[in-house]
Scaffold this active site. Structure first.
Site, PDB file in Angstrom:
ATOM      1  N   TRP A 179      -2.123   5.564   0.243  1.00  0.00           N
ATOM      2  CA  TRP A 179      -0.651   5.451   0.312  1.00  0.00           C
ATOM      3  C   TRP A 179      -0.171   4.006   0.310  1.00  0.00           C
ATOM      4  O   TRP A 179       1.016   3.750   0.241  1.00  0.00           O
ATOM      5  CB  TRP A 179      -0.125   6.157   1.577  1.00  0.00           C
ATOM      6  CG  TRP A 179      -0.214   7.642   1.539  1.00  0.00           C
ATOM      7  CD1 TRP A 179      -0.750   8.430   0.548  1.00  0.00           C
ATOM      8  CD2 TRP A 179       0.277   8.555   2.540  1.00  0.00           C
ATOM      9  NE1 TRP A 179      -0.625   9.755   0.870  1.00  0.00           N
ATOM     10  CE2 TRP A 179      -0.004   9.851   2.091  1.00  0.00           C
ATOM     11  CE3 TRP A 179       0.907   8.382   3.769  1.00  0.00           C
ATOM     12  CZ2 TRP A 179       0.336  10.994   2.827  1.00  0.00           C
ATOM     13  CZ3 TRP A 179       1.247   9.508   4.517  1.00  0.00           C
ATOM     14  CH2 TRP A 179       0.964  10.799   4.046  1.00  0.00           C
ATOM     15  N   LYS A 180      -1.086   3.062   0.462  1.00  0.00           N
ATOM     16  CA  LYS A 180      -0.721   1.632   0.536  1.00  0.00           C
ATOM     17  C   LYS A 180       0.370   1.448   1.605  1.00  0.00           C
ATOM     18  O   LYS A 180       0.377   2.187   2.583  1.00  0.00           O
ATOM     19  CB  LYS A 180      -0.310   1.127  -0.847  1.00  0.00           C
ATOM     20  CG  LYS A 180      -1.375   1.478  -1.899  1.00  0.00           C
ATOM     21  CD  LYS A 180      -1.195   0.841  -3.235  1.00  0.00           C
ATOM     22  CE  LYS A 180      -2.345   1.234  -4.138  1.00  0.00           C
ATOM     23  NZ  LYS A 180      -2.298   0.601  -5.445  1.00  0.00           N
TER      24      LYS A 180
ATOM     25  N   HIS B 195     -10.247  -3.423  -1.335  1.00  0.00           N
ATOM     26  CA  HIS B 195      -9.278  -3.051  -2.371  1.00  0.00           C
ATOM     27  C   HIS B 195      -8.783  -4.323  -3.068  1.00  0.00           C
ATOM     28  O   HIS B 195      -8.628  -5.360  -2.423  1.00  0.00           O
ATOM     29  CB  HIS B 195      -8.108  -2.284  -1.741  1.00  0.00           C
ATOM     30  CG  HIS B 195      -7.228  -1.664  -2.773  1.00  0.00           C
ATOM     31  ND1 HIS B 195      -6.289  -2.390  -3.453  1.00  0.00           N
ATOM     32  CD2 HIS B 195      -7.172  -0.401  -3.265  1.00  0.00           C
ATOM     33  CE1 HIS B 195      -5.676  -1.584  -4.327  1.00  0.00           C
ATOM     34  NE2 HIS B 195      -6.203  -0.373  -4.233  1.00  0.00           N
TER      35      HIS B 195
ATOM     36  N   GLU C 207     -12.057   0.251  -9.606  1.00  0.00           N
ATOM     37  CA  GLU C 207     -10.625   0.184  -9.893  1.00  0.00           C
ATOM     38  C   GLU C 207     -10.339  -1.055 -10.733  1.00  0.00           C
ATOM     39  O   GLU C 207     -10.180  -2.159 -10.174  1.00  0.00           O
ATOM     40  CB  GLU C 207      -9.821   0.091  -8.589  1.00  0.00           C
ATOM     41  CG  GLU C 207      -9.913   1.316  -7.724  1.00  0.00           C
ATOM     42  CD  GLU C 207      -8.662   1.464  -6.847  1.00  0.00           C
ATOM     43  OE1 GLU C 207      -8.057   2.529  -6.886  1.00  0.00           O
ATOM     44  OE2 GLU C 207      -8.296   0.497  -6.152  1.00  0.00           O
TER      45      GLU C 207
ATOM     46  N   SER D 206      -4.026   4.386 -11.976  1.00  0.00           N
ATOM     47  CA  SER D 206      -3.090   5.221 -12.736  1.00  0.00           C
ATOM     48  C   SER D 206      -3.638   6.616 -13.062  1.00  0.00           C
ATOM     49  O   SER D 206      -3.398   7.146 -14.147  1.00  0.00           O
ATOM     50  CB  SER D 206      -2.647   4.510 -14.016  1.00  0.00           C
ATOM     51  OG  SER D 206      -1.959   3.309 -13.691  1.00  0.00           O
TER      52      SER D 206
ATOM     53  N   GLY E  32      -3.383   6.129  -6.101  1.00  0.00           N
ATOM     54  CA  GLY E  32      -2.284   5.419  -5.458  1.00  0.00           C
ATOM     55  C   GLY E  32      -0.997   6.209  -5.593  1.00  0.00           C
ATOM     56  O   GLY E  32      -0.748   7.181  -4.873  1.00  0.00           O
ATOM     57  N   GLY E  33      -0.158   5.798  -6.531  1.00  0.00           N
ATOM     58  CA  GLY E  33       1.187   6.364  -6.690  1.00  0.00           C
ATOM     59  C   GLY E  33       1.253   7.881  -6.643  1.00  0.00           C
ATOM     60  O   GLY E  33       2.104   8.452  -5.945  1.00  0.00           O
TER      61      GLY E  33
HETATM   62  P1  13P Z   1      -2.335   3.744  -8.782  1.00  0.00           P
HETATM   63  O1  13P Z   1      -2.919   5.137  -8.808  1.00  0.00           O
HETATM   64  O2  13P Z   1      -0.923   3.710  -8.294  1.00  0.00           O
HETATM   65  O3  13P Z   1      -2.547   3.031 -10.073  1.00  0.00           O
HETATM   66  O4  13P Z   1      -3.161   2.924  -7.680  1.00  0.00           O
HETATM   67  C1  13P Z   1      -4.533   2.932  -7.721  1.00  0.00           C
HETATM   68  C2  13P Z   1      -5.046   2.331  -6.467  1.00  0.00           C
HETATM   69  O5  13P Z   1      -4.937   1.139  -6.243  1.00  0.00           O
HETATM   70  C3  13P Z   1      -5.656   3.227  -5.476  1.00  0.00           C
HETATM   71  O6  13P Z   1      -6.315   2.516  -4.486  1.00  0.00           O
END
Ligand code: 13P
Length: 254
Positions: free
Chosen positions: A10-11, A98, A170, A216, A237-238
């Site tokens: 979720w950052k 990360h 990543e 992504s 992430g998103g």
């Molecule tokens: P996104 O899926 O938003 O590109 O982010 C990837 C990420 O950094 C997961 O740790």
């Protein structure tokens, strides 16, 4: 046989109330729709929401991960928390290295090595992230960069300890950009990582270690990516902030 794993990162999103609501919503979908062939699920909210999230997912298929962990056991390290503290809050996993932490908080692979060690010592599963930047890819340096991140970050991890380590590839240029590595590009790197693991730890450890792809990942590309032989799930992430999308990704990873 490696069990597929999907991790939601979720950052720095969602306050405490919003986090609890989102966890509850995802837990509801999982309760109604989860099948045993779907991926194992880990959600990594902000540190603020870890303990309450861990309580909310008790008895479900979901466990909770942290987005960071300190390399020390305890002491005068203002603003930090240890692997043992995470365990005491019911946390099972920790993301380490990360690219956003490498970029904004100067985390090097050498620091990540200490963090990986601290996590595995407490049997907290370390999700160790590696990835090259756009310029490193364009200059054709990416394999060297990735190899160095593996060598340094896993320097003091033994073959036995690898059963509590997950690797996440990543590519920095694919994070939050909508630009995904093609399934074949990702597979090529995953195969490279597995070969490196075989060289250091032997084939059985390489075969048992899960290697996740992140960058992504969305419901519409998840199946293609997870269908590759060396891709064992994703770091999302998103899309992990959207319960339906997140669950569709979990379902795509069988
Ligand atoms: P996104 O899926 O938003 O590109 O982010 C990837 C990420 O950094 C997961 O740790």
């Amino acid at each position: 046989m490696r069990k597929t794993l999907v991790v939601g990162n979720w950052k720095m999103h969602k306050n405490l109330t919003e986090s609890q609501a989102l966890i509850t919503e995802i837990r509801g979908i999982v309760r109604d729709e989860f099948r045993h062939n779907h991926a194992q699920i880990v959600i990594c909210p902000t540190a603020l929401a870890l303990a309450s999230s861990a309580r909310l997912v008790e008895g479900s298929e979901i466990t909770i991960g942290a987005q960071n962990v300190n390399e020390h056991k305890e002491g005068a390290y203002t603003g930090e928390w240890s692997a043992a503290m995470l365990k005491s809050a019911g946390v099972t996993h920790a993301i380490i290295g990360h690219s956003e932490r490498r970029q904004y908080y100067n985390e090097t692979s050498a620091v990540c090595a200490l963090k990986n060690k601290a996590a595995v010592t407490e049997e907290l599963i370390a999700i160790y992230c590696i990835g090259e930047s756009l310029s490193e890819r364009e200059n054709n340096q990416f394999l060297e960069v990735l190899q160095l991140q593996l060598e340094e970050g896993l320097d003091s991890i033994s073959a036995d300890e690898m059963n509590v380590v997950v690797i996440a590839y990543e590519p920095v240029w694919a994070i939050g950009t909508g630009k995904t590595a093609t399934a074949q590009q990702a597979q090529d790197i995953h195969a490279f990582v597995r070969q490196w693991l075989a060289g250091k730890y032997g084939q059985p450890v390489a075969d048992a270690t899960r290697i996740l792809y992140g960058g992504s990942v969305k419901p519409d590309n998840a199946k293609d990516i997870f269908g590759q032989p060396d891709i064992d799930g994703g770091l999302i992430g998103g899309a992990s902030l959207k319960p339906r999308d997140f669950f569709d990704i979990i379902r795509a990873a069988q």
